[in-house]
Motif scaffolding. Structure first.
Motif, PDB file in Angstrom:
ATOM      1  N   PRO A 278       0.756  -1.137  -0.063  1.00  0.00           N
ATOM      2  CA  PRO A 278       0.038   0.106   0.053  1.00  0.00           C
ATOM      3  C   PRO A 278       0.871   1.381  -0.003  1.00  0.00           C
ATOM      4  O   PRO A 278       2.163   1.253   0.280  1.00  0.00           O
ATOM      5  N   GLU A 279       0.278   2.334  -0.493  1.00  0.00           N
ATOM      6  CA  GLU A 279       0.885   3.718  -0.278  1.00  0.00           C
ATOM      7  C   GLU A 279       1.286   3.929   1.241  1.00  0.00           C
ATOM      8  O   GLU A 279       0.607   3.638   2.133  1.00  0.00           O
ATOM      9  N   GLY A 280       2.554   4.207   1.359  1.00  0.00           N
ATOM     10  CA  GLY A 280       3.024   4.697   2.641  1.00  0.00           C
ATOM     11  C   GLY A 280       3.798   3.670   3.280  1.00  0.00           C
ATOM     12  O   GLY A 280       4.157   3.954   4.382  1.00  0.00           O
ATOM     13  N   TYR A 281       4.022   2.511   2.492  1.00  0.00           N
ATOM     14  CA  TYR A 281       4.638   1.308   3.218  1.00  0.00           C
ATOM     15  C   TYR A 281       5.752   0.864   2.192  1.00  0.00           C
ATOM     16  O   TYR A 281       5.724   0.989   1.185  1.00  0.00           O
ATOM     17  N   GLY A 282       6.879   0.249   2.687  1.00  0.00           N
ATOM     18  CA  GLY A 282       7.825  -0.409   2.158  1.00  0.00           C
ATOM     19  C   GLY A 282       7.833  -1.838   2.256  1.00  0.00           C
ATOM     20  O   GLY A 282       7.184  -2.352   3.460  1.00  0.00           O
ATOM     21  N   LEU A 283       8.225  -2.633   1.632  1.00  0.00           N
ATOM     22  CA  LEU A 283       8.371  -4.116   1.843  1.00  0.00           C
ATOM     23  C   LEU A 283       9.696  -4.793   1.874  1.00  0.00           C
ATOM     24  O   LEU A 283      10.542  -4.310   0.969  1.00  0.00           O
TER      25      LEU A 283
ATOM     26  N   ALA B 231      10.359   0.228  -2.096  1.00  0.00           N
ATOM     27  CA  ALA B 231       9.700   1.417  -1.391  1.00  0.00           C
ATOM     28  C   ALA B 231       8.528   1.778  -1.925  1.00  0.00           C
ATOM     29  O   ALA B 231       7.808   2.927  -1.698  1.00  0.00           O
ATOM     30  N   GLU B 232       7.981   1.305  -3.270  1.00  0.00           N
ATOM     31  CA  GLU B 232       7.192   1.923  -4.053  1.00  0.00           C
ATOM     32  C   GLU B 232       5.804   1.046  -3.988  1.00  0.00           C
ATOM     33  O   GLU B 232       5.822  -0.129  -3.867  1.00  0.00           O
ATOM     34  N   ALA B 233       4.718   1.877  -3.778  1.00  0.00           N
ATOM     35  CA  ALA B 233       3.410   1.032  -3.799  1.00  0.00           C
ATOM     36  C   ALA B 233       3.241   0.305  -5.153  1.00  0.00           C
ATOM     37  O   ALA B 233       3.364   0.500  -6.121  1.00  0.00           O
ATOM     38  N   GLY B 234       2.477  -0.767  -4.920  1.00  0.00           N
ATOM     39  CA  GLY B 234       2.134  -1.603  -6.150  1.00  0.00           C
ATOM     40  C   GLY B 234       2.048  -3.095  -5.747  1.00  0.00           C
ATOM     41  O   GLY B 234       2.365  -3.489  -4.695  1.00  0.00           O
ATOM     42  N   GLY B 235       1.887  -3.791  -6.734  1.00  0.00           N
ATOM     43  CA  GLY B 235       1.792  -5.228  -6.730  1.00  0.00           C
ATOM     44  C   GLY B 235       2.931  -5.720  -7.194  1.00  0.00           C
ATOM     45  O   GLY B 235       3.605  -5.501  -8.104  1.00  0.00           O
TER      46      GLY B 235
END
Length: 383
Positions: free
Chosen positions: A67-72, A85-89
């Protein structure tokens, strides 16, 4: 019997882990959550349920939505292997045998036989550990600070040591998620179902941050009040949340290296209250009076005070009171030292002695006659 059970368990686990899954954030997260594991969405309106897969294995082809505002953050056997660091799938791909899937095009032999054999050697359990964690990149609110007793610092404007009891809150931001996880987050929070929250009273790591902030308050107040760019006025602090946040962040960094060692920074502050000690309150009153008596407004205040004093002296002390006031004003520079518009001096009244003296000089010089002198004398004396 044990061997048979191990084989059965290993094959069954591999078959269950062939399913691709859909990972997302858990439900019911607080707004202050900083780090938590991605969770598989096991069902979709009751369809597509997969409850047999291993909890520490992510199948190739599985989708992870950031989601926006989160990193993985991606982990393999306890080691960070990737960061987004970017939102997306995103789609999970791993060379680990435990992640292979016939549904991801990895082939039947690699997906089943080799993986089953590897698990057989570990008693039916996968010989790997994979995980995905979300880390917040937002400002995390409601981090509180406060002092139970006065803290003291040297104030450049008051030119002395001042003290106060203070409390407030600040927002915190994770600038470097990798440093944050590697150097600060306890291992207990790198488990499924755990949420690292800075505001959690049971979080010992968060409690340590609270103590470090409180320990940095006095240096932060000193940095702020002795900064010429801030006007050297501590009284401006409550209206300058960003300015004080920088002073507090700099003090924390100098003392505890939040940015360089932990990837953390204080972004904004809100000072709820500052209760100065008795000596500081008296000093601030003196400063306020001095401010009120400076410039044109100060001249007006001082003139009014002098006029009121003269009136009071005249009413209660008579001429002696006025003389005393005049002496006091003379010692302090006099009423004339006030910034008032200059007025021309009133012309002196006619002096008959001066006139007669001048007429006598004219008579002696022969400029007038005795009769002229006698006429001027009579006029000057009102005869």
């Amino acid at each position: 019997m044990g061997l048979v059970q191990a084989v059965v368990g290993s094959v069954g686990g591999v078959l269950a882990d062939q399913w691709k899954d859909f990972y997302t954030i858990p439900e019911g997260l607080p707004s202050t959550a900083a780090l938590f594991a991605a969770v598989p969405q096991g069902t979709n309106a009751g369809r597509g349920s997969n409850t047999k897969g291993s909890s520490n294995i992510i199948t190739n082809g599985s989708k992870i939505v950031v989601p926006e505002g989160y990193g993985l953050l991606l982990f393999q056997d306890g080691k960070i292997t990737g960061f987004a660091a970017e939102a997306g799938g995103y789609e999970w791909r791993s060379d680990d045998l435990n992640s292979t899937s016939i549904y991801a095009g990895d082939g039947l032999l690699a997906s089943l036989v080799k993986a089953s054999w590897e698990r057989f050697k570990f008693g039916g359990q996968p010989g790997a550990q994979q995980a995905a964690y979300f880390v917040s990149l937002k400002e995390l609110p409601d981090n509180r600070f406060g002092t139970q007793s006065e803290i003291y610092w040297d104030d450049g404007f008051l030119n002395t040591q001042v003290g106060a009891v203070t409390r407030g809150s600040y927002t915190l931001k994770i600038l470097d998620p990798i440093l944050f996880v590697k150097n600060f987050v306890p291992a207990a929070y790198l488990q499924p179902g755990q949420v690292f929250d800075f505001t959690d009273l049971d979080n010992a790591a968060a409690s340590q941050l609270f103590n470090e902030v409180v320990g940095s308050l006095a240096p932060a107040f000193s940095l702020y009040s002795n900064d010429p760019g801030k006007g050297n006025r501590i009284t401006k602090l409550q209206q300058d949340s960003l300015g004080f946040a920088k002073s507090l962040s700099d003090a924390v960094e100098a003392g505890y290296q939040w940015k360089s060692d932990r990837g953390l920074a204080i972004v904004k502050t809100a000072i709820v209250s500052i209760e100065y000690d008795a000596n500081t309150r008296e000093l601030l009153k003196t400063v306020q009076r001095a401010d009120a008596l400076s410039g044109s407004r100060g001249n007006s205040n001082l003139q009014a005070s002098v006029a009121q004093g003269m009136q009071s002296a005249g009413e209660h002390g008579g001429a002696a009171g006025l003389v005393g006031l005049g002496m006091a004003s003379g010692m302090a520079g006099g009423i004339g030292s006030l910034q008032q518009p200059a007025t021309p001096a009133a012309p002196a009244a006619d002096d008959p002695v001066a006139k007669l003296k001048k007429a006598k000089e004219m008579l002696d010089l022969g400029l007038i006659t005795q009769g002229d002198y006698d006429a001027l004398k009579a006029k000057a004396l009102g005869l």
